[in-house]
Every structure is written in C-alpha cells, then in structure tokens.
Design a protein around this motif. Structure first.
Motif, mmCIF file in Angstrom:
data_model
loop_
_atom_site.group_PDB
_atom_site.id
_atom_site.type_symbol
_atom_site.label_atom_id
_atom_site.label_comp_id
_atom_site.label_asym_id
_atom_site.label_seq_id
_atom_site.Cartn_x
_atom_site.Cartn_y
_atom_site.Cartn_z
ATOM 1 N N ASP A 104 15.742 -10.161 -3.983
ATOM 2 C CA ASP A 104 15.332 -9.036 -4.831
ATOM 3 C C ASP A 104 14.330 -9.484 -5.897
ATOM 4 O OD1 ASP A 104 16.976 -7.158 -3.513
ATOM 5 O OD2 ASP A 104 18.716 -7.842 -4.655
ATOM 6 N N VAL A 105 14.539 -10.680 -6.435
ATOM 7 C CA VAL A 105 13.591 -11.219 -7.409
ATOM 8 C C VAL A 105 12.226 -11.409 -6.764
ATOM 9 C CG1 VAL A 105 13.023 -13.256 -8.797
ATOM 10 C CG2 VAL A 105 15.335 -12.312 -8.868
ATOM 11 N N ILE A 106 12.211 -11.924 -5.548
ATOM 12 C CA ILE A 106 10.947 -12.125 -4.831
ATOM 13 C C ILE A 106 10.241 -10.788 -4.605
ATOM 14 C CG2 ILE A 106 9.966 -12.842 -2.615
ATOM 15 C CD1 ILE A 106 12.168 -15.011 -2.537
ATOM 16 N N ASP A 107 11.012 -9.757 -4.242
ATOM 17 C CA ASP A 107 10.420 -8.424 -4.063
ATOM 18 C C ASP A 107 9.833 -7.909 -5.375
ATOM 19 O OD1 ASP A 107 11.138 -8.455 -1.418
ATOM 20 O OD2 ASP A 107 12.982 -7.295 -1.697
ATOM 21 N N MET A 108 10.531 -8.155 -6.489
ATOM 22 C CA MET A 108 10.025 -7.697 -7.782
ATOM 23 C C MET A 108 8.782 -8.481 -8.195
ATOM 24 S SD MET A 108 10.159 -5.583 -10.239
ATOM 25 C CE MET A 108 11.719 -4.764 -9.919
ATOM 26 N N ILE A 109 8.707 -9.756 -7.842
ATOM 27 C CA ILE A 109 7.494 -10.532 -8.128
ATOM 28 C C ILE A 109 6.308 -9.925 -7.389
ATOM 29 C CG2 ILE A 109 6.373 -12.780 -7.850
ATOM 30 C CD1 ILE A 109 9.119 -14.082 -8.201
ATOM 31 N N ALA A 110 6.541 -9.467 -6.151
ATOM 32 C CA ALA A 110 5.475 -8.787 -5.404
ATOM 33 C C ALA A 110 5.019 -7.529 -6.145
ATOM 34 C CB ALA A 110 5.963 -8.437 -4.000
ATOM 35 N N GLN A 111 5.963 -6.792 -6.722
ATOM 36 C CA GLN A 111 5.605 -5.607 -7.507
ATOM 37 C C GLN A 111 4.846 -5.997 -8.777
ATOM 38 O OE1 GLN A 111 8.620 -2.570 -8.094
ATOM 39 N NE2 GLN A 111 9.808 -3.348 -6.359
ATOM 40 N N LEU A 112 5.207 -7.156 -9.356
ATOM 41 C CA LEU A 112 4.482 -7.641 -10.535
ATOM 42 C C LEU A 112 3.025 -7.912 -10.188
ATOM 43 C CD1 LEU A 112 4.640 -8.729 -13.506
ATOM 44 C CD2 LEU A 112 5.114 -10.971 -12.505
ATOM 45 N N HIS A 113 2.783 -8.575 -9.070
ATOM 46 C CA HIS A 113 1.403 -8.809 -8.630
ATOM 47 C C HIS A 113 0.690 -7.475 -8.395
ATOM 48 C CE1 HIS A 113 1.434 -13.145 -8.201
ATOM 49 N NE2 HIS A 113 2.580 -13.101 -7.529
ATOM 50 N N LEU A 114 1.374 -6.555 -7.764
ATOM 51 C CA LEU A 114 0.778 -5.246 -7.474
ATOM 52 C C LEU A 114 0.426 -4.507 -8.758
ATOM 53 C CD1 LEU A 114 0.062 -3.383 -5.074
ATOM 54 C CD2 LEU A 114 2.325 -2.342 -5.344
ATOM 55 N N ALA A 115 1.242 -4.683 -9.782
ATOM 56 C CA ALA A 115 1.007 -3.986 -11.049
ATOM 57 C C ALA A 115 -0.280 -4.431 -11.727
ATOM 58 C CB ALA A 115 2.189 -4.206 -11.991
ATOM 59 N N THR A 116 -0.763 -5.654 -11.426
ATOM 60 C CA THR A 116 -1.998 -6.139 -12.053
ATOM 61 C C THR A 116 -3.245 -5.553 -11.407
ATOM 62 O OG1 THR A 116 -2.252 -8.051 -10.562
ATOM 63 C CG2 THR A 116 -0.842 -8.343 -12.497
ATOM 64 N N GLN A 117 -3.070 -4.861 -10.288
ATOM 65 C CA GLN A 117 -4.232 -4.476 -9.489
ATOM 66 C C GLN A 117 -4.786 -3.095 -9.812
ATOM 67 O OE1 GLN A 117 -2.995 -5.142 -5.409
ATOM 68 N NE2 GLN A 117 -2.182 -7.169 -5.926
ATOM 69 N N ALA A 118 -3.930 -2.139 -10.126
ATOM 70 C CA ALA A 118 -4.398 -0.784 -10.431
ATOM 71 C C ALA A 118 -3.267 -0.021 -11.084
ATOM 72 C CB ALA A 118 -4.840 -0.057 -9.155
ATOM 73 N N PRO A 119 -3.594 0.902 -12.003
ATOM 74 C CA PRO A 119 -2.540 1.696 -12.647
ATOM 75 C C PRO A 119 -1.894 2.648 -11.653
ATOM 76 C CG PRO A 119 -4.696 2.534 -13.257
ATOM 77 C CD PRO A 119 -4.932 1.266 -12.489
ATOM 78 N N VAL A 120 -0.636 2.908 -11.878
ATOM 79 C CA VAL A 120 0.097 3.825 -11.018
ATOM 80 C C VAL A 120 0.369 5.118 -11.769
ATOM 81 C CG1 VAL A 120 1.197 2.005 -9.698
ATOM 82 C CG2 VAL A 120 2.303 2.864 -11.763
ATOM 83 N N ALA A 121 0.630 6.165 -11.054
ATOM 84 C CA ALA A 121 0.980 7.447 -11.652
ATOM 85 C C ALA A 121 2.320 7.889 -11.083
ATOM 86 C CB ALA A 121 -0.092 8.490 -11.354
#
Length: 735
Positions: free
Chosen positions: A339-356
């Motif tokens: 689960d931590v690894i999955d959240m790290i993937a979301q952390l990387h994704l968060a740096t790429q573009a804002p979400v709505a």
C-alpha cells in the motif's frame, strides 16, 4: 545525515537560497554605499541590513513582512538607546541589562521570536562600544535604519518573485524528512540493529517531521492557489496520506525477529523498504528542481522474492515449524508495504498535473492547521512571574550579561566587552540542552573562525577582497544555522571579525584576545545555565495531560469518520494533527531532558514508552482505515459498526481511566485547564451474536479487524500503565 549536507541537495535547498539571498542583499547594499561614501558609513548600513536579515526566513509573505518590520523597528530603537547611553558608563550598563531582559522576554511568543531576540541583543553588543555625541548617535541610527529598510525592501521583492520556489523547497524538505523516517523504519527489519534504539530514533524523527510538515502547511495552505500552487498542495496532501500509511506499517517486530531471523525474508523486506525511501527521495529531489517526478524503482522482483518466501513459510506453518502469529505479522507487513508503494506512485503522479477536485475541502476554514501570529502584550505581562520559564530565562540572561560586563572592566588587556556579551547571548538559551550544545559548537567554531580570519587579515588588506570574504561568511551563517551550527559558528566569527576590521582596523593581538573573550563568555553562560533553571521535568505533567486529552479527541474523530457519521475527514485531520503536535511536544521535552544533568531526569523509560504507545494507537487507526478500504466488498455493516464501537470505546475508556488516575495521583501538579473530553459510545449491541452470522464469517476482513481490535486495546491499556508510572515517579522525585 541531514539532507542539506549532501551537496547535490544542498544547492537546491532553501538553506542555500536563503544564505545566497542574504549575502547578495547585505554585501551588495554595502558595496553600493561604499561607492558613494566612506567605509564607516557603508559598514553601519551593512550592520543595519545584517540585523534585519536575521529575520529573513522562509515564511508566508505577510508573516515575513511583519517579522522583518518588527526587527527594523526594534533594532533601530535599541541602536538609538544604546548609542545615546554609551558615553555614560553606568547608564549604559543599566540599559544593557534592561534591554537584555526585555528582549529575552520575547521568547514567550515562540521559537520564531528567537532570531528577533538575538537581533536585538546583537545590535546592542555592537553599539555598546560607540562613544558618540547626541547628534552623531541620531545620524548613526539613521544610517542603520536606512540599511534595515533597504534590505527589507530588497528581501520582500525577491521573496515575492521566488514565492513559489520557496514553497517548493519547504515542501521538498518535509518529503526528505519522511524519507529519513522510512530509512529508520527499514532498520526494524535489520536484525543487527537494536529495537529500542530504532524506536527512539523513530520518535525523534517524528518530532522533526511534525515541524517540517507544519512549515509546509503554513507556506502552501494560505491564500488563493493557482494551477501551479495546486500541484504543490496535492503533493502536500499525498505526503500526509503517505506518512499515515507508513505509521500503519508498524507490526510486532519482536515476533518477526524471533521466528524469522534465520530466513532471507527480513533482508528482502529491509531492501524493499530502503528502495521505497529512495523512491520518495527522488520525488523530493524533483520538487526542489521544479520538475515532475517519475518512479524509476522496480519493486516487482523484490515482491516476487518475498512472495516465494511467504509461500514457503506458509508450508512451514502448516507443518507446525512456524507459529501462525509470525506468519500473520509478516503477511500484514507485506500488504502494508504494498500500500505504501501504491501511495508513492500517487505521490509521483501528484507532481505531474493538478487534479480536480482539489484535495481537502476547498470551502473549509484551514485556520486550525496553520500557525497564527498573535503578539499581545498581555502574554508578556502574564509571564512576569517567578514560575514562568521565560521570566527565569530573561533573568539569567540579564545577570549573565551583568557579570560579563564587570569581568570585562577588570581584564588586564584592552577588553572587548561586546565580544564577551555576544558570546553569552549566543550560547545562553532558554533550555539547558540548547545551551549545552551551543557552548561546544560556539567554542570550536570560534577557534576555527579566528584562525581562518587571522590568516585572511595577515595576507589581505584590500577592502574589496575583504568584502568578498565577508560575502562568503555572510552566506554561510544562514545556510548552516539550522543544519550544522558548528559551521555557522565558524562563518559568524569570520563575519563579525571582518566587519569590525573593516570598520576599525585592528592589530594582530585582537584575534587572540577575542579567543580569550569567547572562553570567558562561554564559562559565564555555562555557570548561569544552572542559575534559576527551568528543568524540563517540570513541564511534563501538562504535556502528558495534553497528550491524553488530544488522544481522546482523536479517537472520537476516528470513530466518527470510520462509521461514516461525518461527510469528510476534515475534523479527523485536525484531531490527528493536534495529537501529533502534542506528542512532538512531549518527545521534544524528553530529548531536552536527556541533555540535562542526570539528577534532573524523571521517568525517562516510561515517557518514551508512553510516547511510543500513543503513536501506535495512531498507527492502528490508520491500519483500520486501510483495512476497511481494502475489504470493502461484502462488508457486513452492522458487524463492522459494532466492532468499531467496541474498539474505540475500549481505547477511549482506557484513556479516560489514565486521566482519572493521573489527576488522583498529582492533582496539584497540573495547571487548571479544561482537558475533560466527553465521549459517548453505543454499546447496545450483541457483538458475539453478530459474529456468528454467515456474511460475517465469509467477510475477508473479519480476522484482521479482530486482531486489530486486540492490538489497539493492548496498546491503550499500556498507555494507562505508563502514564500512571510517570505520575508516580514525578511525585516521588520532587525537589
């Protein structure tokens, strides 16, 4: 090692940027004035800029303006008062003591006021040698004010243009500290490390993380955000979610080491957690460089190897070679790390573009998450009492400076009283532990700084080249002040010696005399750290009660969130933050107490275990949230609600029992505050009857929730045991 001590990350950190920005402002302004005026005038302007730069820290722009303006006004007033009093020796001595006391009282407003206190005392020591007429004093003060205002204007303009860059750097620092925490967590799977030592390291790191995450909140969650700010905000929220998941990875490491130390699975777990730390570090590094981040770590090979080990261990378990308890703990740890690894993937994704929509609640009042600036005069007045630690600290500073001035008047050589006073001001801090640390760093830094400066002054006599060395020293002080104070002490010594040499050229004996003055000041500061002390154990009663009360509020908020009694997790996040802040405050007091004389130590082991158990409660709640998300399919709602009520009622009742025992043992030792937390739990359910239902028996999360129920109840009961032990030991060791 601090991340900023690595050259690769240092040059992108806000420490380097701050040092470089301050050096350009101070030395640049000095060079401009020097082009049109004489050197004494330029150096007076330089000192004005330097004093204002002491408050030039990463802060929201409105806070920065208020902080720097307060420095300009206060330091200008001190300059004028001391310059007017300087010709009259007895009056000067009285004013120095009064100013020292009043400036030190400002510490009551919190640690952000410590640079302002130092700025006031710094300019006081530099002004005490001025013997000026009234007209010259006003002219000198005017030049100082001009330098202060010019630097303030420069800094605000540069900070406005770099406002987003500073946000990125502060956020990245919080991510780097989370990385360090995960490195510590990896050590739990290394059988060569001591578990108790790892727990101590983890608790100390949690203090740092709490501070850095608060700085990130203050920078990112104020005002309106545009699209680029939205990226940083979502990274911030992903970091908080990741940190909660990391807390939830706690398991029974004693069991794992006891039964699995001779297998390769623990080494594989250690390697995978270490990879996760490097993965987060790459995201933090990308944020500091204003780039998007992508994971370059492949976990699949490690996960496959661990899965093969688990399959073999399952076979051992069936054959009776391994207890089921060990296999359950291992499987739980592996799932949480996934689960931590999955959240790290979301952390990387968060740096790429804002979400709505944006993470969090756009219309919510974020004030409870942010640091507030409140500087009411009544706060100082209410602290003017013998029991106030700030009042006692202020008296210590005033008395130490008085003794320093008396000694300086009787030295056999042409004494530099300001250097003795400056050493006292630098070393003598509100807590004994800070004074102890500053003393050794100051002495070593001064020796090295004096040696380097003497070499420079021996070979260099051109003002322009000396200004270049002054630039490097000026940049070094803020760059290392909060990273490695010893380096900052070297730079500060060079900075002051070079400034004074430029202002009043001196002979070769001055450096050796100032080494003597530093030693005298250090001895005085050390002696007075034992006079009117505020030992940390005296703050423990209120800190422990704060933790118990905040944990009760957290349990209620967690119950409401998990049982879907509320629409969002806003109150839960606030309650979690307050509990983490309370734990960080208690942990900080424990760390400071350990630096005090051993005779002043109280209940060290029990306090440490009390803090650990409270953190474990947070970890268990985070695990429950994760468990309910992962096992949402076919979830028997009635049974889950009944189980949650059972879990949280047990924890809340234990915390309430801990408070009752605490009040019974030492009612007179805790200030009268309203720390009672009301809680109502619905216990009118037949949990045993519900457990026999077929849907419950078929639910995949049943056994995991039952196990979590048992663990959190055990840890809550240990909180009662350790808080009671703390109370008994505090009451039995009264002075």
């Amino acid at each position: 090692m601090h991340y900023a001590l690595d050259l690769r990350t240092f040059i992108f950190s806000h420490y380097f940027y701050t040092g470089f920005r301050i050096a350009i402002g101070v030395i640049g302004l000095t060079s401009i004035v020097l082009a049109y005026a004489d050197l004494p005038t330029a150096m007076t302007v330089c000192i004005g800029a330097l004093c204002t730069s002491l408050m030039d820290m990463p802060s929201p722009l409105r806070h920065k303006f208020n902080e720097m303006l307060s420095s300009v006004l206060l330091c200008t007033a001190v300059t004028l008062i001391v310059s007017l009093c300087a010709p009259i020796n007895w009056l000067l001595s009285v004013m120095l003591v009064v100013i020292s006391f009043l400036a030190s009282m400002m510490v009551v407003y919190g640690k952000k006021m410590m640079p302002l206190q130092f700025a006031a005392l710094f300019i006081m020591t530099l002004s005490m040698e001025n013997e000026l007429s009234a007209r010259q004093a006003f002219l000198h003060t005017g030049l100082f004010l001009a330098g202060s205002l010019a630097y303030m204007t420069y800094s605000m303009v540069v900070s406005w243009f770099l406002r987003r860059r500073i946000k990125q750097q502060v956020l990245a620092e919080a991510l780097f500290e989370v990385t360090r925490y995960i490195d510590i967590k990896a050590g739990f799977y290394d059988t060569s490390t001591d578990l108790n030592e790892q727990f101590n390291l983890a608790v100390r790191q949690q203090i740092i993380i709490a501070d850095k995450q608060q700085a990130s909140r203050d920078m990112l969650l104020r005002g309106k955000q545009d699209e680029q700010d939205a990226v940083l905000v979502q990274v911030h929220f992903r970091m908080l979610d990741l940190y909660e998941l990391v807390l939830a990875t706690h398991t029974d490491y004693v069991v794992l080491r006891r039964y699995l130390s001779d297998t390769e699975v623990l080494d594989l777990m250690h390697q995978m957690v270490d990879k996760a730390a490097r993965d987060i570090e790459s995201a933090a590094y990308a944020v500091t460089r204003k780039r998007v981040s992508h994971s370059e770590v492949n976990y699949q090979q490690d996960l496959d190897a661990i899965e093969r080990c688990v399959i073999q261990l399952e076979q051992d378990c069936r054959e009776g070679k391994l207890p089921e308890e060990a296999l359950t703990s291992l499987r739980s740890s592996v799932n949480k790390i996934r689960d931590v690894i999955d959240m790290i993937a979301q952390l990387h994704l968060a740096t790429q573009a804002p979400v709505a929509p944006m993470p969090g609640q756009p219309d919510a009042d974020l004030t409870p998450f942010l640091t507030q600036q409140k500087y009411a005069v009544g706060v100082i007045l209410s602290s003017m009492s013998w029991t106030s630690p700030t009042f006692r600290f202020s008296l210590r500073v005033a008395m130490a400076i008085t003794v320093g001035l008396l000694i300086a008047d009787h030295l056999p050589y042409a004494a530099h009283g300001y250097w003795i006073v400056l050493t006292i001001v630098i070393i003598l801090k509100p807590s004994f532990s800070m004074t102890k640390q500053r003393r050794s760093d100051r002495l070593i830094g001064t020796v090295i700084g004096c040696a380097i400066t003497s070499v420079v002054l021996h070979f260099v006599h051109t003002p322009a080249i000396l200004l270049a060395f002054l630039f490097l020293a000026t940049a070094g002080v803020p760059a290392f002040l909060y990273v490695k104070y010893r380096y900052a002490a070297v730079a500060a010594t060079m900075q002051i010696l070079l400034q004074i040499n430029l202002l009043v050229p001196t002979n070769a004996h001055v450096v050796s005399e100032r080494l003597t003055d530093t030693l005298i000041g250090a001895i005085i500061a050390t002696v007075f750290s034992f006079i009117l002390p505020s030992w940390e154990y005296k703050t423990l009663p209120q800190l422990v009660k704060n933790v118990l009360a905040d944990n009760q509020r957290y349990i209620i908020a967690a119950r409401d969130l998990l049982e879907a009694r509320v629409n969002d997790d806003f109150v839960y996040r606030i309650s979690r933050k307050r509990l983490m802040d309370s734990l960080a405050g208690l942990s900080s007091a424990l760390v400071r107490m350990l630096d005090e004389p051993e005779s002043k130590h109280r209940a060290v082991e029990d306090i440490n275990l009390f803090v650990v158990q409270n953190y474990l409660v947070i970890a268990h709640v985070a695990s429950l949230r994760l468990l309910m998300r992962k096992h949402a399919a076919n979830q028997p709602s009635a049974y889950v609600k009944a189980m949650l009520e059972d879990i949280f009622s047990q924890v809340w009742n234990n915390l309430a029992r801990a408070q009752q025992r605490w009040d019974a043992i030492m009612p007179s030792k805790t200030p009268a505050v309203d720390s009672k937390v009301e809680g109502h739990f619905d216990v009118d359910y037949a949990l045993d009857a519900l457990a026999d239902d077929e849907a419950v028996q078929a639910w995949s999360g049943r056994r995991l929730m039952q196990r979590r129920n048992k663990l959190i109840a055990e840890d809550a009961n240990r909180i009662v045991i350790h808080s009671t032990a703390i109370a008994h030991k505090l009451i039995s060791n009264e002075d």
